[in-house]
Each structure stands twice: as C-alpha cells, then as structure tokens.
Design a protein around this motif. Structure first.
Motif, PDB file in Angstrom:
ATOM      1  N   SER A  54       0.998  -1.996   0.484  1.00 41.83           N
ATOM      2  CA  SER A  54       0.287  -0.268   0.049  1.00 41.83           C
ATOM      3  C   SER A  54       0.783   1.182   0.363  1.00 41.83           C
ATOM      4  O   SER A  54       1.674   1.033   0.040  1.00 41.83           O
ATOM      5  N   LEU A  55       0.632   2.046  -0.213  1.00 41.80           N
ATOM      6  CA  LEU A  55       1.170   3.845  -0.179  1.00 41.80           C
ATOM      7  C   LEU A  55       1.564   4.166   0.839  1.00 41.80           C
ATOM      8  O   LEU A  55       2.702   4.395   1.242  1.00 41.80           O
ATOM      9  N   SER A  56       0.584   4.036   2.018  1.00 47.21           N
ATOM     10  CA  SER A  56       1.401   4.329   3.315  1.00 47.21           C
ATOM     11  C   SER A  56       2.084   3.405   4.334  1.00 47.21           C
ATOM     12  O   SER A  56       3.185   3.778   4.688  1.00 47.21           O
ATOM     13  N   THR A  57       2.174   2.350   3.495  1.00 52.82           N
ATOM     14  CA  THR A  57       3.272   0.997   4.134  1.00 52.82           C
ATOM     15  C   THR A  57       5.026   1.733   3.089  1.00 52.82           C
ATOM     16  O   THR A  57       5.871   1.127   3.659  1.00 52.82           O
ATOM     17  N   ALA A  58       4.376   1.868   2.049  1.00 57.84           N
ATOM     18  CA  ALA A  58       5.627   1.826   1.311  1.00 57.84           C
ATOM     19  C   ALA A  58       6.519   3.346   2.206  1.00 57.84           C
ATOM     20  O   ALA A  58       7.279   3.548   1.694  1.00 57.84           O
ATOM     21  N   VAL A  59       5.844   4.288   2.034  1.00 57.40           N
ATOM     22  CA  VAL A  59       6.175   5.901   2.684  1.00 57.40           C
ATOM     23  C   VAL A  59       7.131   5.937   4.043  1.00 57.40           C
ATOM     24  O   VAL A  59       7.846   5.991   4.199  1.00 57.40           O
ATOM     25  N   HIS A  60       5.823   4.508   4.405  1.00 57.92           N
ATOM     26  CA  HIS A  60       6.807   4.076   5.841  1.00 57.92           C
ATOM     27  C   HIS A  60       8.115   3.399   6.040  1.00 57.92           C
ATOM     28  O   HIS A  60       8.933   4.010   6.380  1.00 57.92           O
ATOM     29  N   VAL A  61       8.487   2.629   4.818  1.00 57.12           N
ATOM     30  CA  VAL A  61       9.218   1.769   4.555  1.00 57.12           C
ATOM     31  C   VAL A  61      10.317   2.479   4.122  1.00 57.12           C
ATOM     32  O   VAL A  61      11.282   3.068   4.269  1.00 57.12           O
ATOM     33  N   GLY A  62      10.057   3.874   3.187  1.00 61.34           N
ATOM     34  CA  GLY A  62      10.480   4.680   1.905  1.00 61.34           C
ATOM     35  C   GLY A  62      11.468   5.388   3.323  1.00 61.34           C
ATOM     36  O   GLY A  62      12.328   5.414   3.809  1.00 61.34           O
ATOM     37  N   LEU A  63      11.052   6.261   3.751  1.00 65.09           N
ATOM     38  CA  LEU A  63      11.583   6.036   5.145  1.00 65.09           C
ATOM     39  C   LEU A  63      12.196   6.152   6.605  1.00 65.09           C
ATOM     40  O   LEU A  63      13.152   6.799   7.024  1.00 65.09           O
ATOM     41  N   LEU A  64      11.932   4.692   6.898  1.00 67.67           N
ATOM     42  CA  LEU A  64      13.037   4.102   7.727  1.00 67.67           C
ATOM     43  C   LEU A  64      14.463   3.411   6.964  1.00 67.67           C
ATOM     44  O   LEU A  64      15.165   3.418   8.266  1.00 67.67           O
ATOM     45  N   LEU A  65      14.139   3.599   5.209  1.00 66.34           N
ATOM     46  CA  LEU A  65      14.898   3.436   5.019  1.00 66.34           C
ATOM     47  C   LEU A  65      16.427   4.382   4.163  1.00 66.34           C
ATOM     48  O   LEU A  65      16.766   4.072   3.262  1.00 66.34           O
ATOM     49  N   SER A  66      15.268   5.176   4.314  1.00 69.50           N
ATOM     50  CA  SER A  66      16.036   7.011   4.068  1.00 69.50           C
ATOM     51  C   SER A  66      17.645   7.319   4.285  1.00 69.50           C
ATOM     52  O   SER A  66      18.066   7.592   3.635  1.00 69.50           O
ATOM     53  N   GLN A  67      18.186   6.527   5.478  1.00 66.10           N
ATOM     54  CA  GLN A  67      19.381   7.255   5.585  1.00 66.10           C
ATOM     55  C   GLN A  67      20.627   6.717   4.841  1.00 66.10           C
ATOM     56  O   GLN A  67      20.262   5.523   4.582  1.00 66.10           O
TER      57      GLN A  67
END
Length: 168
Positions: A101-114
């Motif tokens: 889902s888009l909301s999960t994709a945003v969450h995972v993207g922010l988790l792995l953004s560093q």
C-alpha cells in the motif's frame, strides 16, 4: 578462533592485493555467514556486539570534522535532505512495484532513507586514497551521520502516515 583466523587472513590477503582490509573483513563476514556454522559464530560474537558497535561509532565520531558542519551547514542539510528524499522515493517505488500500500511504502521508504554505516568506510577510504577530495569526503561523512541522526524522526513521521492513511 577459526572465525577470527579466517577474518584476519582474508583482511590481510585483501590488503596484500592492494585493497582495503575492511573490504576483506566484510567479504570474510559474508563468507562465514553462508556456512552451517553461522548460528555458533553469532552466539560467540553476541557478547561483544555492543562493544564493537560502540567502538566503531566512536571512531567514526572522532574522525568527523565538526567545523565542517558549521561552515557548510546549508550545503550539508541540503545534501542530507536530497539523499533521504531520493532513497525514500526509490524504496517507495520498489514497495509499490511489489504491491505494498502507499502508506506502507512511505513508512518503509522513510525507515530506509538514511545513509549506511558502510558509507563511513567507503568515504573515508576514498578520501584517504585520493579518489575524492578530502573536503568532499568529510562533507559526505557528515551527511551520512546527519541522515542517521534524522532517521528516528523520519521513522516516527512514517509511522504516523501509515497509521492515518492505512487504507491507501
């Protein structure tokens, strides 16, 4: 003892071949992780994990140029935001490709953004060996550090987005 022998031996061989001993140690770790002895090695190393991680981050922290952060603050913040935004978008795209889902994709993207810890090793070696300018190396090290420091906040924001928009 055998694990340490393999680790030190591969690190020495990579150094003798003109490569980084850190790269050799990394490759030895990958090699050992693919054997049937992996659980035993993990159990043996577990008591030292915290100490070794602390030592790693202390050496990285001591190598950072804090004056660089102050003099190039705007550039460092801009590069950090650009790094995190690019990584977030790439991970979001991959998540959407795999039907998250888009909301999960945003969450995972922010988790792995560093930036990763391996960036510390790569940028330090690149700066020391003249592959990139020493000043650029220092800027990139500060950027990776800043991205890691911002990640808990980004993860919290991602969690809120996922919770409030969980059906998108």
């Amino acid at each position: 003892a055998t694990t340490l022998l393999v680790l030190l031996g591969v690190a020495w061989l990579s150094s003798a071949a003109g490569l980084s001993p850190a790269l050799g140690a990394f490759l030895a770790g990958l090699l050992i992780a693919e054997t049937e002895f992996k659980p035993q090695v993990e159990a043996d190393i577990l008591p030292f994990k915290g100490i070794l991680l602390g030592l790693f981050f202390m050496t990285v922290g001591m190598s950072l140029n804090i004056d660089m952060l102050m003099t190039k603050f705007a550039s460092i913040i801009g590069i950090t935001i650009a790094l995190m935004a690019c990584k977030t978008l790439i991970v979001m795209g991959l998540c959407r490709t795999f039907k998250f889902s888009l909301s999960t994709a945003v969450h995972v993207g922010l988790l792995l953004s560093q930036g990763s810890e391996f960036g510390f090793v790569l940028f330090t070696l690149a700066g020391e060996n003249g592959i990139i300018d020493h000043e650029l190396s220092q800027i990139l090290l500060v950027v990776v550090t800043m991205s890691m420091a911002i990640t808990p906040l980004a993860a919290h924001i991602g969690k809120k987005i996922r919770f409030h928009f969980q059906y998108f």
